[in-house]
Design a protein around this motif. Structure first.
Motif, PDB file in Angstrom:
ATOM      1  N   LYS A  79       0.826  -1.202   0.000  1.00  0.00           N
ATOM      2  CA  LYS A  79       0.000   0.000   0.000  1.00  0.00           C
ATOM      3  C   LYS A  79       0.866   1.260   0.000  1.00  0.00           C
ATOM      4  O   LYS A  79       1.986   1.279   0.497  1.00  0.00           O
ATOM      5  N   ASP A  80       0.288   2.311  -0.513  1.00  0.00           N
ATOM      6  CA  ASP A  80       0.966   3.600  -0.575  1.00  0.00           C
ATOM      7  C   ASP A  80       1.284   4.141   0.816  1.00  0.00           C
ATOM      8  O   ASP A  80       2.268   4.855   1.007  1.00  0.00           O
ATOM      9  N   SER A  81       0.460   3.798   1.805  1.00  0.00           N
ATOM     10  CA  SER A  81       0.668   4.299   3.172  1.00  0.00           C
ATOM     11  C   SER A  81       2.013   3.856   3.752  1.00  0.00           C
ATOM     12  O   SER A  81       2.569   4.535   4.618  1.00  0.00           O
ATOM     13  N   VAL A  82       2.536   2.717   3.291  1.00  0.00           N
ATOM     14  CA  VAL A  82       3.847   2.244   3.760  1.00  0.00           C
ATOM     15  C   VAL A  82       4.925   3.256   3.403  1.00  0.00           C
ATOM     16  O   VAL A  82       5.760   3.638   4.233  1.00  0.00           O
ATOM     17  N   PHE A  83       4.901   3.719   2.170  1.00  0.00           N
ATOM     18  CA  PHE A  83       5.913   4.663   1.717  1.00  0.00           C
ATOM     19  C   PHE A  83       5.733   6.035   2.369  1.00  0.00           C
ATOM     20  O   PHE A  83       6.717   6.713   2.657  1.00  0.00           O
ATOM     21  N   SER A  84       4.491   6.430   2.603  1.00  0.00           N
ATOM     22  CA  SER A  84       4.239   7.692   3.308  1.00  0.00           C
ATOM     23  C   SER A  84       4.866   7.653   4.692  1.00  0.00           C
ATOM     24  O   SER A  84       5.501   8.623   5.137  1.00  0.00           O
ATOM     25  N   SER A  85       4.696   6.525   5.375  1.00  0.00           N
ATOM     26  CA  SER A  85       5.260   6.364   6.711  1.00  0.00           C
ATOM     27  C   SER A  85       6.787   6.413   6.684  1.00  0.00           C
ATOM     28  O   SER A  85       7.416   7.050   7.536  1.00  0.00           O
ATOM     29  N   VAL A  86       7.377   5.752   5.703  1.00  0.00           N
ATOM     30  CA  VAL A  86       8.843   5.728   5.592  1.00  0.00           C
ATOM     31  C   VAL A  86       9.376   7.136   5.326  1.00  0.00           C
ATOM     32  O   VAL A  86      10.394   7.554   5.905  1.00  0.00           O
ATOM     33  N   MET A  87       8.694   7.879   4.467  1.00  0.00           N
ATOM     34  CA  MET A  87       9.137   9.242   4.152  1.00  0.00           C
ATOM     35  C   MET A  87       9.094  10.131   5.395  1.00  0.00           C
ATOM     36  O   MET A  87       9.983  10.971   5.599  1.00  0.00           O
ATOM     37  N   LYS A  88       8.087   9.956   6.221  1.00  0.00           N
ATOM     38  CA  LYS A  88       8.004  10.727   7.472  1.00  0.00           C
ATOM     39  C   LYS A  88       9.148  10.349   8.408  1.00  0.00           C
ATOM     40  O   LYS A  88       9.707  11.204   9.096  1.00  0.00           O
ATOM     41  N   THR A  89       9.497   9.064   8.416  1.00  0.00           N
ATOM     42  CA  THR A  89      10.625   8.608   9.237  1.00  0.00           C
ATOM     43  C   THR A  89      11.922   9.247   8.764  1.00  0.00           C
ATOM     44  O   THR A  89      12.737   9.724   9.569  1.00  0.00           O
ATOM     45  N   TYR A  90      12.138   9.254   7.450  1.00  0.00           N
ATOM     46  CA  TYR A  90      13.328   9.900   6.895  1.00  0.00           C
ATOM     47  C   TYR A  90      13.367  11.385   7.257  1.00  0.00           C
ATOM     48  O   TYR A  90      14.417  11.929   7.610  1.00  0.00           O
ATOM     49  N   ALA A  91      12.210  12.039   7.168  1.00  0.00           N
ATOM     50  CA  ALA A  91      12.142  13.479   7.464  1.00  0.00           C
ATOM     51  C   ALA A  91      12.504  13.752   8.914  1.00  0.00           C
ATOM     52  O   ALA A  91      13.238  14.706   9.219  1.00  0.00           O
ATOM     53  N   ASP A  97      16.596  13.935   1.452  1.00  0.00           N
ATOM     54  CA  ASP A  97      17.040  13.426   0.144  1.00  0.00           C
ATOM     55  C   ASP A  97      16.715  11.939  -0.006  1.00  0.00           C
ATOM     56  O   ASP A  97      16.418  11.471  -1.120  1.00  0.00           O
ATOM     57  N   GLU A  98      16.812  11.202   1.103  1.00  0.00           N
ATOM     58  CA  GLU A  98      16.453   9.774   1.067  1.00  0.00           C
ATOM     59  C   GLU A  98      14.976   9.600   0.742  1.00  0.00           C
ATOM     60  O   GLU A  98      14.586   8.674   0.027  1.00  0.00           O
ATOM     61  N   ALA A  99      14.137  10.488   1.282  1.00  0.00           N
ATOM     62  CA  ALA A  99      12.698  10.419   1.007  1.00  0.00           C
ATOM     63  C   ALA A  99      12.424  10.661  -0.469  1.00  0.00           C
ATOM     64  O   ALA A  99      11.600   9.974  -1.089  1.00  0.00           O
ATOM     65  N   VAL A 100      13.133  11.631  -1.054  1.00  0.00           N
ATOM     66  CA  VAL A 100      12.969  11.922  -2.482  1.00  0.00           C
ATOM     67  C   VAL A 100      13.426  10.732  -3.317  1.00  0.00           C
ATOM     68  O   VAL A 100      12.770  10.333  -4.288  1.00  0.00           O
ATOM     69  N   SER A 101      14.562  10.150  -2.932  1.00  0.00           N
ATOM     70  CA  SER A 101      15.095   8.987  -3.673  1.00  0.00           C
ATOM     71  C   SER A 101      14.132   7.814  -3.615  1.00  0.00           C
ATOM     72  O   SER A 101      13.932   7.114  -4.622  1.00  0.00           O
ATOM     73  N   LEU A 102      13.522   7.592  -2.451  1.00  0.00           N
ATOM     74  CA  LEU A 102      12.554   6.507  -2.326  1.00  0.00           C
ATOM     75  C   LEU A 102      11.382   6.709  -3.267  1.00  0.00           C
ATOM     76  O   LEU A 102      10.943   5.772  -3.938  1.00  0.00           O
ATOM     77  N   PHE A 103      10.880   7.932  -3.319  1.00  0.00           N
ATOM     78  CA  PHE A 103       9.732   8.200  -4.192  1.00  0.00           C
ATOM     79  C   PHE A 103      10.081   7.917  -5.655  1.00  0.00           C
ATOM     80  O   PHE A 103       9.265   7.377  -6.411  1.00  0.00           O
ATOM     81  N   LYS A 104      11.288   8.273  -6.040  1.00  0.00           N
ATOM     82  CA  LYS A 104      11.682   8.069  -7.441  1.00  0.00           C
ATOM     83  C   LYS A 104      11.832   6.592  -7.787  1.00  0.00           C
ATOM     84  O   LYS A 104      11.809   6.239  -8.980  1.00  0.00           O
ATOM     85  N   THR A 105      11.976   5.736  -6.771  1.00  0.00           N
ATOM     86  CA  THR A 105      12.105   4.292  -7.039  1.00  0.00           C
ATOM     87  C   THR A 105      10.762   3.566  -6.940  1.00  0.00           C
ATOM     88  O   THR A 105      10.736   2.337  -7.090  1.00  0.00           O
ATOM     89  N   PHE A 118       2.998  10.861  -2.534  1.00  0.00           N
ATOM     90  CA  PHE A 118       3.290  12.060  -3.320  1.00  0.00           C
ATOM     91  C   PHE A 118       2.982  13.313  -2.506  1.00  0.00           C
ATOM     92  O   PHE A 118       3.809  14.228  -2.393  1.00  0.00           O
ATOM     93  N   ASN A 119       1.795  13.351  -1.909  1.00  0.00           N
ATOM     94  CA  ASN A 119       1.409  14.509  -1.095  1.00  0.00           C
ATOM     95  C   ASN A 119       2.248  14.617   0.174  1.00  0.00           C
ATOM     96  O   ASN A 119       2.590  15.717   0.621  1.00  0.00           O
ATOM     97  N   THR A 120       2.577  13.464   0.772  1.00  0.00           N
ATOM     98  CA  THR A 120       3.428  13.477   1.965  1.00  0.00           C
ATOM     99  C   THR A 120       4.789  14.077   1.661  1.00  0.00           C
ATOM    100  O   THR A 120       5.304  14.912   2.417  1.00  0.00           O
ATOM    101  N   LEU A 121       5.385  13.670   0.536  1.00  0.00           N
ATOM    102  CA  LEU A 121       6.698  14.191   0.164  1.00  0.00           C
ATOM    103  C   LEU A 121       6.636  15.681  -0.136  1.00  0.00           C
ATOM    104  O   LEU A 121       7.549  16.440   0.237  1.00  0.00           O
ATOM    105  N   LEU A 122       5.571  16.125  -0.769  1.00  0.00           N
ATOM    106  CA  LEU A 122       5.420  17.551  -1.036  1.00  0.00           C
ATOM    107  C   LEU A 122       5.361  18.342   0.275  1.00  0.00           C
ATOM    108  O   LEU A 122       5.984  19.405   0.405  1.00  0.00           O
ATOM    109  N   ARG A 123       4.605  17.833   1.245  1.00  0.00           N
ATOM    110  CA  ARG A 123       4.515  18.517   2.545  1.00  0.00           C
ATOM    111  C   ARG A 123       5.881  18.594   3.224  1.00  0.00           C
ATOM    112  O   ARG A 123       6.234  19.619   3.817  1.00  0.00           O
ATOM    113  N   ILE A 124       6.635  17.507   3.126  1.00  0.00           N
ATOM    114  CA  ILE A 124       7.968  17.482   3.741  1.00  0.00           C
ATOM    115  C   ILE A 124       8.866  18.528   3.081  1.00  0.00           C
ATOM    116  O   ILE A 124       9.569  19.288   3.757  1.00  0.00           O
TER     117      ILE A 124
END
Length: 503
Positions: A79-91, A97-105, A118-124
């Motif tokens: 699910k997309d929520s997994v990646f949202s959670s990981v991006m918040k952890t990176y932030a 930069d790790e959060a951006v790299s994750l999104f690109k993969t 996508f929205n989580t990364l934009l907020r970060i």
């Protein structure tokens, strides 16, 4: 480590086993052993999500990254929520930069909807003032089929631009919405209206208001009243009282669809001289409420907007008018009121609101509302008084203190130097299978050392290590200094410290 494995293993069972482990590294070992013990078993998306969440919440970034790579290799649906959670952890770890790299993969994962991440990364990126990166990310990925809704992202970008006084660019974003195959919603108008008015771009703001009449207020939506009030207040502040009154008439007629009988009862004669701007604005606000068709939506929008601006007196008048018309204030209004009071140093009044006003209106406080009050009390150094709310919450049906509640209290007590009481709250927190962050443990242990309570400090250090959390160097320094200053207990503590250090 002794684990009682079932005869047959299913992903739901493994998720439960992982969640019940205190130490995230123990949970990871169970996660990895499952495949070798059960050859026919395969991890699914929820199991990966559980393991990633456990590692992320405990700050185990390296291990979390390994599990993410394993999830990608397994190509299981996630699910997309997994990646949202990981991006918040990176932030939180300062690894944007790790959060951006994750999104690109993300194309390499079996995930078909990226809207949330996508929205989580934009907020970060916006929060970190990386606006250029955010805009570039939006341009590169917003048109892909994986991003289902773009309106939230566009609103976020407009809000960020308005906060740096670039409402001109926000207006361009607004005008480009139709090319993104989406239409502006009420939030879009509210954000842009406030930005334009704060930048003094009143002509553009007036044109925006007129566009609302035919694009979003076809039925006279009461929620739009906040945007209308923003422009009318700005016009008054800039000396355009007559224009404000002219626009008010159009707002009542076309925006709020107010019937003639309502508009005819308004007395705006006091507004004409424009000498008392604040009184004029108050009369206009009253006209917006009384001149339209009374609705819960209009009252809520007006009250919440006023509380957000810390205009508590005016907002209270809206609540009085609301009750006179037979409407009861909603929970969201009370949350806005209590948050405003706490920000303005009126915590005691906020407490009174819960005890009296909410009871009279048969409105039941929630954990979220209590947490707002607890933050306010702790901010004013009244953490001991705040602890009493745990008992009140326990007696209230459906209101159970959560992790945030306990974290607020522990941090507040530590800030007030009440480390023994903080230890007691932390014990209750752990009983409920919640655990604070690393910094809370560090602060508590250092404080106990300052009080000469080395034994308690070592107990919490052991608990911290058991949970797989790494103490700061300053914690070890505090323990060593405290033990050396009290030779009576040195023999008791030194052996334990050596064991902990070696672990």
């Amino acid at each position: 480590m002794s684990v009682k494995w079932p005869r047959f293993l299913i992903p739901t069972q493994l998720s439960q086993m992982i969640r019940t482990q205190k130490n995230p590294l123990t949970a990871l070992k169970i996660f990895n052993e499952a495949k070798s013990k059960f050859p026919n078993y395969r991890h699914n998306g929820p199991v990966y999500a559980t393991m990633i969440n456990v590692l992320g919440s405990s700050g185990r970034i390296a291990e979390m990254r390994e599990v993410i790579d394993q999830m990608k290799q397994d190509s299981c649906e996630c699910k997309d929520s997994v990646f949202s959670s990981v991006m918040k952890t990176y932030a939180r770890a300062g690894m944007v930069d790790e959060a951006v790299s994750l999104f690109k993969t993300l194309p390499q994962f079996n995930c078909v909807n990226w809207t949330g991440s996508f929205n989580t990364l934009l907020r970060i990126l916006v929060k970190e003032s990386k606006l250029e990166t955010a805009c570039r990310l939006f341009l590169e990925h917003s048109c892909g089929w994986e991003v289902k809704s773009r309106i939230g992202s566009l609103n976020l970008l407009m809000d960020a631009l308005c906060q740096i006084n670039r409402s001109d660019l926000a207006l361009h974003v607004f005008q480009e919405m139709r090319y993104q195959c989406c239409s502006p919603d009420k939030e879009s108008y509210r954000i842009l209206m406030r930005g334009l008015c704060e930048d003094g771009r009143l002509n553009e703001a007036t044109h925006l208001l007129y566009s609302m009449f035919w694009r979003i207020s076809q039925k006279g939506g009461g929620e739009d009243i906040a945007a209308y009030r923003t422009l009318l207040d700005a016009l008054c502040d800039n000396g355009h009282v007559e224009e404000a009154l002219e626009i008010l008439g159009k707002v009542l007629k076309k925006g709020l669809k107010a019937p003639k009988r309502c508009r005819g009862h308004l007395d705006l004669s006091y507004c004409c001289n424009g000498e008392d701007i604040e009184r004029t604005k108050g009369l206009i606000n009253e006209a917006l409420i009384r001149g339209g068709v009374p609705s819960m939506a209009s009252y809520s929008a007006m009250a919440i907007d006023l509380y957000s601006e810390r205009k508590i007196g005016e907002a209270n008048q809206v609540l009085d008018e609301m009750r006179d018309r037979g409407f009861k204030p909603s929970l969201s209004i009370y949350e806005a009121k209590i948050a405003a009071l706490c920000r303005c140093g009126g915590v005691e009044e906020a407490v009174k609101v819960i005890k009296e006003e909410m009871v009279e209106d048969s409105c039941v406080p929630t954990v979220r509302l209590y947490n707002i009050v607890l933050k306010g009390l702790c901010r004013e150094g009244k953490s001991a008084f705040a602890v009493g709310y745990l008992e009140k919450m326990a007696r209230q049906v459906g209101c159970v203190a959560d992790k945030e509640t306990y974290s607020i209290l522990v941090d507040g007590l530590c800030c007030d130097g009440r480390f023994v009481e903080a230890s007691g709250i932390l014990e209750r927190m752990l009983i409920r299978s919640s655990s604070p962050g690393v910094e809370t443990y560090n602060t508590l242990i250092r404080g106990l050392c300052l009080m000469g309570r080395q034994y308690d400090a070592v107990i919490w250090l052991e608990e911290m290590v058991v949970q797989g959390k790494l103490p700061a160097v300053s914690v070890w320094d505090s323990l060593v200094a405290s033990v050396c200053s009290n030779m009576t207990e040195a023999g008791v503590c030194s052996e334990t410290l050596e064991k902990l250090w070696s672990s």
